[in-house]
Enzyme design. Structure first.
Site, short mmCIF file in Angstrom:
data_model
loop_
_atom_site.label_atom_id
_atom_site.label_comp_id
_atom_site.label_asym_id
_atom_site.label_seq_id
_atom_site.Cartn_x
_atom_site.Cartn_y
_atom_site.Cartn_z
N HIS A 135 0.87 -1.18 0.00
CA HIS A 135 0.00 0.00 0.00
C HIS A 135 0.91 1.23 0.00
O HIS A 135 2.03 1.17 0.52
CB HIS A 135 -0.83 -0.06 1.29
CG HIS A 135 -1.89 0.98 1.43
ND1 HIS A 135 -1.60 2.29 1.78
CD2 HIS A 135 -3.23 0.91 1.31
CE1 HIS A 135 -2.74 2.96 1.86
NE2 HIS A 135 -3.74 2.16 1.57
N ASP A 212 3.13 -4.69 7.89
CA ASP A 212 1.90 -3.91 7.78
C ASP A 212 0.74 -4.90 7.91
O ASP A 212 0.47 -5.68 6.99
CB ASP A 212 1.88 -3.19 6.42
CG ASP A 212 0.52 -2.57 6.09
OD1 ASP A 212 -0.44 -2.75 6.88
OD2 ASP A 212 0.42 -1.92 5.04
N GLN A 215 -4.52 -5.37 6.92
CA GLN A 215 -5.51 -6.26 6.31
C GLN A 215 -5.46 -7.67 6.91
O GLN A 215 -6.17 -8.56 6.45
CB GLN A 215 -5.27 -6.36 4.79
CG GLN A 215 -5.34 -5.04 4.05
CD GLN A 215 -6.74 -4.45 4.03
OE1 GLN A 215 -7.73 -5.15 4.27
NE2 GLN A 215 -6.84 -3.16 3.76
N LYS A 238 -10.55 -0.96 10.45
CA LYS A 238 -10.71 -2.09 9.53
C LYS A 238 -11.06 -3.38 10.27
O LYS A 238 -11.17 -4.44 9.67
CB LYS A 238 -9.42 -2.29 8.73
CG LYS A 238 -9.10 -1.15 7.78
CD LYS A 238 -7.91 -1.50 6.91
CE LYS A 238 -7.25 -0.28 6.30
NZ LYS A 238 -8.02 0.35 5.22
N CYS A 376 -4.87 2.71 -3.50
CA CYS A 376 -3.63 3.20 -2.90
C CYS A 376 -2.49 2.21 -3.11
O CYS A 376 -1.62 2.06 -2.25
CB CYS A 376 -3.79 3.50 -1.42
SG CYS A 376 -4.98 4.77 -1.10
#
Lengths: 418, 161
Positions: A135, A212, A215, A238, A376
């Protein structure tokens, strides 16, 4: 307090989706006279009543600033804020509460490391390794750092199915590598990266790894000690939590050595005009009044997800993913983008001859909320030779019927553009 | 907003068979238009002789709304005076952003098929981009972006996840 707001959502491992949906007031929304099929969870998920009630209760009965005054409300707010930190620590199985830093979200967490770690340890000629799946928030902070320091950004390539090429990754690791920053799950394609293996490979060279997890944490059991990563960033909104709050996990040994990100109140032990002594971790990284309500809300969020069970959520999403792959795979003129064998509940696709934004507008007409655009992740789009895709992303409250609604919407798009 | 109102036959037809598609060999005016968020990207070139737009063409890569808007724009601009073209730019922008005075006469004609975008804020810039680009070409600005100051819509749909 928050515990009493929670009710058990499932029994004996069964994922009762109708019962879960009843926890989410917004899912009753109708769009253009049709039931809302909310399939934009990778962008932001919805909040259950339990979290909404917790935020309301905080504002009605507990709000004050934290770590400051001696009055009752301040002590209450402080206890709830720190208590939530402990519950989040357990949720990701960090070793200590002080390794859990509240941030505004994943982006801030990554920037914190780029600043606090990068400024302290990265020099001219050094290299930062990222992947082609990142991202923008896990690209741009490192580009900025490299530009400032004269360091170099190296990118792990991906296959045509959207899988990270591990052999290429191995080759990129070397004496110049100062940090690996890689996504756990691709937001644009859903690819799940073998981060545990990647961490082990980096550690063979003594290279720390930032993951990261924006997600991943919402959708699968994440154990930061098992992954052995050095940093792990994720966002509240999220994972059924509030906006404006996220977490950066960092190993205490690194956090102790790093520079503060922002200067201000709460991150200091003492200040004179000559010298400031920084506070202990995690407070060293939490300057100013933090999003207190949102942090407490995030504590309730992890309780909620635990009560449903991350394994049950993961299994449910895999079922939805398999069904979506099968249904979309049967549609002529629909091209799936990102077909890695190990994927989270994300389906990215294009319809021949129709721009994704036209698809999104017509799907909205059918009550289906999807994301259209570059997500993104423009380098991912460039890799697949497209400007944009349509992305449907699933969560614990989505149903097979909603995927049918999506498929019917795609058929309607194809009729209109026939 | 019913998408049938927006994706009308005439719009779909211009999307499929855009009029005045391509670029003029040596145009007197040319500009590039870009919607960075959604990736709509077009070029408008025109020949102006005296006060008259004698020829106009466009090309690029965009959604159906943008392409149809550009196609219909070229069809309605060709042969008009520069002043008339600029007036039409104003009227189209006002219509797309819901600011058109319905009681006053206008020159939009068939272009009113795009009036539905005013109810779809995220699509306004798709319809307006060709008109911004035409305006930029006439006024000798090389590139125009609807994300900039010329953005007809308050706020911006920035680079969100």
């Amino acid at each position: 307090m928050s515990a009493t707001l929670l009710k058990p959502v499932t029994s004996a491992g069964a994922h009762d989706v109708e019962r879960i949906r009843a926890d989410f007031p917004i899912l009753a929304t109708r769009v253009n006279g049709r039931p809302l099929a909310y399939l934009d969870n990778a962008a932001s998920s919805q909040m259950p009543r339990q979290v909404i009630e917790r935020l309301k209760h905080y504002h009605e009965a507990e709000h004050s600033n934290i770590h400051r005054a001696v009055h009752m409300l301040s002590e209450k707010a402080t206890a709830e804020y720190e208590g939530a930190r402990g519950r989040i620590r357990r949720f990701i199985n960090a070793a200590e509460d002080r390794e859990v830093i509240y941030t505004r979200g994943t982006t801030t967490g990554i920037n914190l490391v780029a600043h606090g770690f990068g400024r302290a340890f990265v020099k001219a000629g050094d290299e930062i390794v990222i992947s082609h799946l990142e991202h923008h928030s896990n690209i741009v902070p490192w580009q900025m750092l490299c530009e400032e320091k004269g360091a170099r950004l190296r990118v792990v390539p991906i296959s045509d199915s959207g899988e990270l090429l591990l052999d290429e990754y191995r080759k990129l690791l070397g004496p110049r590598t100062k940090l690996v920053a890689v996504t756990h799950v691709s937001n644009a394609l859903g690819t799940v990266n073998p981060v545990k293996e990647m961490v082990a490979l980096a550690h063979e060279h003594g290279i720390p790894v930032l993951v990261d997890g924006a997600q991943a944490v919402p959708h699968m059991k994440v154990d930061v000690q098992d992954l052995d990563c050095d940093f792990y960033a994720f966002s509240g909104h999220k994972m059924c939590g509030p906006t404006g709050i996220g977490v950066l996990y960092g190993k205490a040994a690194w956090l102790e050595k790093m520079q503060p990100f922002e200067g201000g109140g709460d991150m200091i032990l003492s200040v004179t005009f000559e010298r400031t002594v920084y506070n202990r971790i995690p407070h060293k990284f939490e300057a100013g009044t933090p999003p207190i309500a949102q942090a407490i809300g995030l504590g309730t969020t992890v309780d909620y997800l635990d009560s449903v069970g991350l394994d049950a959520i993961y299994a449910h999403e895999q079922k939805l993913l398999a069904y979506a792959n099968e249904q979309l795979g049967e549609l002529k003129g629909v091209r799936l983008i990102g077909t890695a064998p190990y994927k989270a509940g994300v389906v990215s696709f294009n319809i021949d001859g129709v721009h994704p934004h036209d698809v999104g507008t017509i799907l909205n007409e059918e009550g289906v909320a999807v994301r259209t655009g570059h997500h993104c992740a423009q380098p991912v789009m460039q890799r697949f030779g497209v400007a944009a895709t349509v992305r449907a992303s699933f969560y614990l409250y989505n149903t097979i019927e909603e995927i049918d609604q999506l498929v019917a919407g795609i058929r309607r798009v194809q009729q209109i553009f026939a | 907003m019913d998408s049938k109102l927006l994706y009308q036959e005439v719009v779909l037809d211009h999307n499929k068979k855009p009029r005045n598609w391509g670029s003029l060999p040596q145009p007197t005016h040319r500009a590039e238009g870009l919607n960075p968020l959604c990736g709509d990207h077009i070029w408008v070139s025109l020949n102006v002789a005296g006060d008259k737009v004698t020829d106009i063409a466009f090309e690029g890569d965009s959604c159906a709304i943008c392409k149809a808007s550009a196609s219909m724009m070229t069809a309605s601009i060709k042969g008009r005076s520069v002043g008339e073209a600029e007036e039409l730019v104003r009227e189209f922008r006002d219509m797309a952003t819901g600011r058109l005075d319905a009681s006053a006469p206008n020159h939009l004609g068939r272009l009113t098929v795009f009036s539905g975008v005013k109810d779809l804020p995220s699509r306004v810039k798709c319809a307006v981009l060709p008109w911004h680009t035409l305006h930029a070409a006439i006024n000798a600005e090389a590139t125009v972006s609807t994300e900039g100051e010329a953005d007809p819509v308050p706020g911006s749909w920035g680079d969100t996840p």
